[in-house]
Design a protein around this motif. Sequence first.
Motif, PDB file in Angstrom:
ATOM      1  N   SER A  28       0.843  -1.191   0.000  1.00 22.97           N
ATOM      2  CA  SER A  28       0.000   0.000   0.000  1.00 22.97           C
ATOM      3  C   SER A  28       0.874   1.234   0.000  1.00 22.97           C
ATOM      4  N   HIS A  29       0.342   2.265  -0.609  1.00 21.03           N
ATOM      5  CA  HIS A  29       1.047   3.538  -0.672  1.00 21.03           C
ATOM      6  C   HIS A  29       0.000   4.616  -0.409  1.00 21.03           C
ATOM      7  N   VAL A  30       0.167   5.349   0.673  1.00 22.08           N
ATOM      8  CA  VAL A  30      -0.815   6.378   1.005  1.00 22.08           C
ATOM      9  C   VAL A  30      -0.108   7.727   1.022  1.00 22.08           C
ATOM     10  N   ARG A  31      -0.622   8.641   0.222  1.00 25.59           N
ATOM     11  CA  ARG A  31      -0.020   9.972   0.173  1.00 25.59           C
ATOM     12  C   ARG A  31      -0.945  10.962   0.875  1.00 25.59           C
ATOM     13  N   HIS A  32      -0.406  11.596   1.911  1.00 20.65           N
ATOM     14  CA  HIS A  32      -1.180  12.605   2.625  1.00 20.65           C
ATOM     15  C   HIS A  32      -0.913  13.955   1.964  1.00 20.65           C
ATOM     16  N   GLY A  33      -1.583  14.170   0.824  1.00 19.09           N
ATOM     17  CA  GLY A  33      -1.323  15.356   0.033  1.00 19.09           C
ATOM     18  C   GLY A  33      -2.149  16.560   0.443  1.00 19.09           C
TER      19      GLY A  33
ATOM     20  N   PRO B 109       4.047  14.860   2.654  1.00 12.74           N
ATOM     21  CA  PRO B 109       4.862  15.960   2.121  1.00 12.74           C
ATOM     22  C   PRO B 109       5.004  17.108   3.129  1.00 12.74           C
ATOM     23  N   ARG B 110       6.038  17.921   2.926  1.00 14.80           N
ATOM     24  CA  ARG B 110       6.414  18.941   3.913  1.00 14.80           C
ATOM     25  C   ARG B 110       5.296  19.937   4.234  1.00 14.80           C
ATOM     26  N   ASN B 111       4.732  20.570   3.237  1.00 15.43           N
ATOM     27  CA  ASN B 111       3.721  21.593   3.529  1.00 15.43           C
ATOM     28  C   ASN B 111       2.303  21.043   3.516  1.00 15.43           C
TER      29      ASN B 111
ATOM     30  N   GLN C 108       0.565  18.706   6.683  1.00 13.65           N
ATOM     31  CA  GLN C 108       0.475  19.073   8.103  1.00 13.65           C
ATOM     32  C   GLN C 108      -0.815  18.532   8.728  1.00 13.65           C
ATOM     33  N   GLN C 109      -0.706  18.251  10.038  1.00 17.79           N
ATOM     34  CA  GLN C 109      -1.833  17.711  10.821  1.00 17.79           C
ATOM     35  C   GLN C 109      -2.321  16.351  10.334  1.00 17.79           C
ATOM     36  N   THR C 110      -1.409  15.636   9.706  1.00 13.96           N
ATOM     37  CA  THR C 110      -1.731  14.260   9.324  1.00 13.96           C
ATOM     38  C   THR C 110      -1.858  13.418  10.585  1.00 13.96           C
TER      39      THR C 110
ATOM     40  N   GLU D  76       7.453   8.013   5.435  1.00 13.27           N
ATOM     41  CA  GLU D  76       8.275   9.091   4.884  1.00 13.27           C
ATOM     42  C   GLU D  76       7.593  10.399   5.255  1.00 13.27           C
ATOM     43  N   ILE D  77       8.076  10.987   6.345  1.00 14.25           N
ATOM     44  CA  ILE D  77       7.375  12.128   6.923  1.00 14.25           C
ATOM     45  C   ILE D  77       8.221  13.374   6.767  1.00 14.25           C
ATOM     46  N   LEU D  78       7.753  14.308   5.958  1.00 16.75           N
ATOM     47  CA  LEU D  78       8.518  15.534   5.745  1.00 16.75           C
ATOM     48  C   LEU D  78       7.868  16.722   6.442  1.00 16.75           C
TER      49      LEU D  78
END
Lengths: 458, 253
Positions: A274-279, A308-310, A313-315, A339-341
């Motif tokens: 699984s790949h989850v992107r918190h975009g 991703p960095r910006n 947030q609040q993930t 992978e938390i930026l």
Amino acid sequence: MSTALKDMIRNPTVAELELVARYAALKADPRRERLFEAFAQTGLPHRRIEDWRWSDFKAAVTALDLPATPPAADPLATDGVATLKFTPQGYTAPASLPPGLRLLAKDEVQAMSGAEDAPLGALAAALSGAKNAPATLMAEVTGETPVRLHMVFSGPGAINAARVVFLLRPGAQLEVSESHLGGAAFSTALVEYTLQQGARLSRIVYQRGGKTEAQAITALIHQDADAETKQTVLAFGARVARIETRLVHQETSSHATLNAAYLAGDGYHIDFTSHVRHGARACITRQVTKGAVLDGGRGVFQGKFHVPRNAGQQTDASMQHNALLLEDGAEVFAKPELEILADDVQCAHGNTSGALDQNQLFYLRQRGIPLEKARALLTEAFIAEALEDAGDHEEALRAEAQAWLSEVRPAPRSRMLSSMRWQTRCAPLMPTCIAASTRWQTRRPKLSKLPAKTCAHS
Amino acid sequence: MLKIQNLSATVGEGEAAKTIINGLSLEVPAGEVHAIMGPNGAGKSTLSYVLTGRDGYEVTGGNATLDGQDILAMEPEDRASAGLFLSFQYPVEIPGVPVMTFVRTAMNAQRKARGEPEISAPDYLKKSREVAKMLNLDADMLKRPVNVGFSGGEKKRLEIYQMLMLEPRFMVLDETDSGLDIDALRTVAEGVNALRAPERGMLVITHYQRLLDYIKPDKVHVLAKGRIIKTGGPELALRLEKEGYDGVLAEAV
């Protein structure tokens, strides 16, 4: 064109040449060509590709004319629920569809986002449109009432390649069940779900393939604001089976629950990737995967959260994978990755593998429960957490797990007591996550001795 | 009923094997309750595990029979079906398995092994309600996973609940009094006494005389260094309470 593509796959196997021939026989289409190119870059994925190191389709799919086993029975079939069937011969839909569901059979191939990241999904898309199947089957879900739909993917035949693209309009609700029952030498299904604002998806997946078959199930899920997905998978594997979910939170406050349970017997391989992107801001992901493996069986868990960095947030995200090695010779490979930026997030992951607890086994046996029954009861209880969000289908899935467990042959005691092979790698990529530093486990700790690791950033 | 002759057992493997039971002999006739008392490390819990067949213990000599049947050669589940029950000192948590499921599965497995018909759901529920009432057990507790989140006292009461449901012929109670307040102790003892019968036997392992005020033993044995060093009536327990193990042990040697 076919020659050029053939050259793209290095040292093509007989099966890969057959796939090229099948592609070449389809109506030319620049989008189809791009999709096939995405597949051809890797060919059938193999162990030298990092994401596929434990699930080698190139080695497993040697030829496409293997006598396949009959498809498994379908425990999710429900009377009165509209059913779409995808077979190597094409696709069938019922004459009448529930209100709120509209099907569009399109002659053009639709583009697929991130095709390069999912080569077998791209292959399914590139090969769809053969025989009486549309190039792209689209399904639009609208309205306030939940729409129920069942989909069956099963043989017999050489290749079962299927694609279906769902669009859930704002506020729409879809309760879909998918049964991937094998029967073809090689099946690859691509299912795409786009959830517009406030849409809700409940997805139940049952996978069961034969010992000579290869199965790939790829889902791409895109979620707008306040959308919610609840996914539950029960898988028994095949010679090689991969269930891949790629989910993108693309607007704020979307919510995903990705649960899965697997039971792998001798000669069966099951891979959850699984790949989850918190975009987007303030999105939530909850992931629980539980499995049990017998001698000669193999389980793979690869889970990745990308924040991703910006945007991220609040993930709030948590990932948990727990495996039971029921016998010596059982194998489990796990690679949880965070992978938390971004710097204002809550992310946790826990990953364990181990044998059944001897104290629990003895307690049950002292009360008169025979060893095999005790083992089945404890294993069922162990995976139950991963099935408890399956709603109406929970009972059917548990019954399947129970039936499998009750058929497990008695293991000689020596096999249960000696050491077992397993490895796992935790790879959080951010320096701030160093507390759970990258490490390889080569010994088998007891389940209770490997605590869940928590990386909290605030 | 239960007859143990010259029993020896080790714990651990190979070089690390350590003799814990060392020539122990003991007989509990049907209808009697015997108590085993002894200092820490005397082998009390080991005896209960050897009798019930837990992994990790090896019998190196002697034998144990229940009504003439050699129990040491049997699998743990077969010993249970033969009527042997252990009330655990530390009851085990079983997440995901509700009490009802667990006890009913155990009950029917034992019945099946003995060639008896299964208990019906209504009969089970009726019996369960009666037992739960006697032990002051909340009905909700029986729907929860076995021992998960239970207090020490609740766990011990659940052991007795299982005992009353399964109706074993021979019971080994391993420090059933530990962790109980006085009211819980009384309730537990009441449950245990309800099972006293001419055809049943009981071995009560305890540190303290207190439990024996409620479960009156026919005989008291003192266990030290893996064997019975002294046997007497209930008054022996009172003496131990007063003089401590050191006094009684010194006299025995």
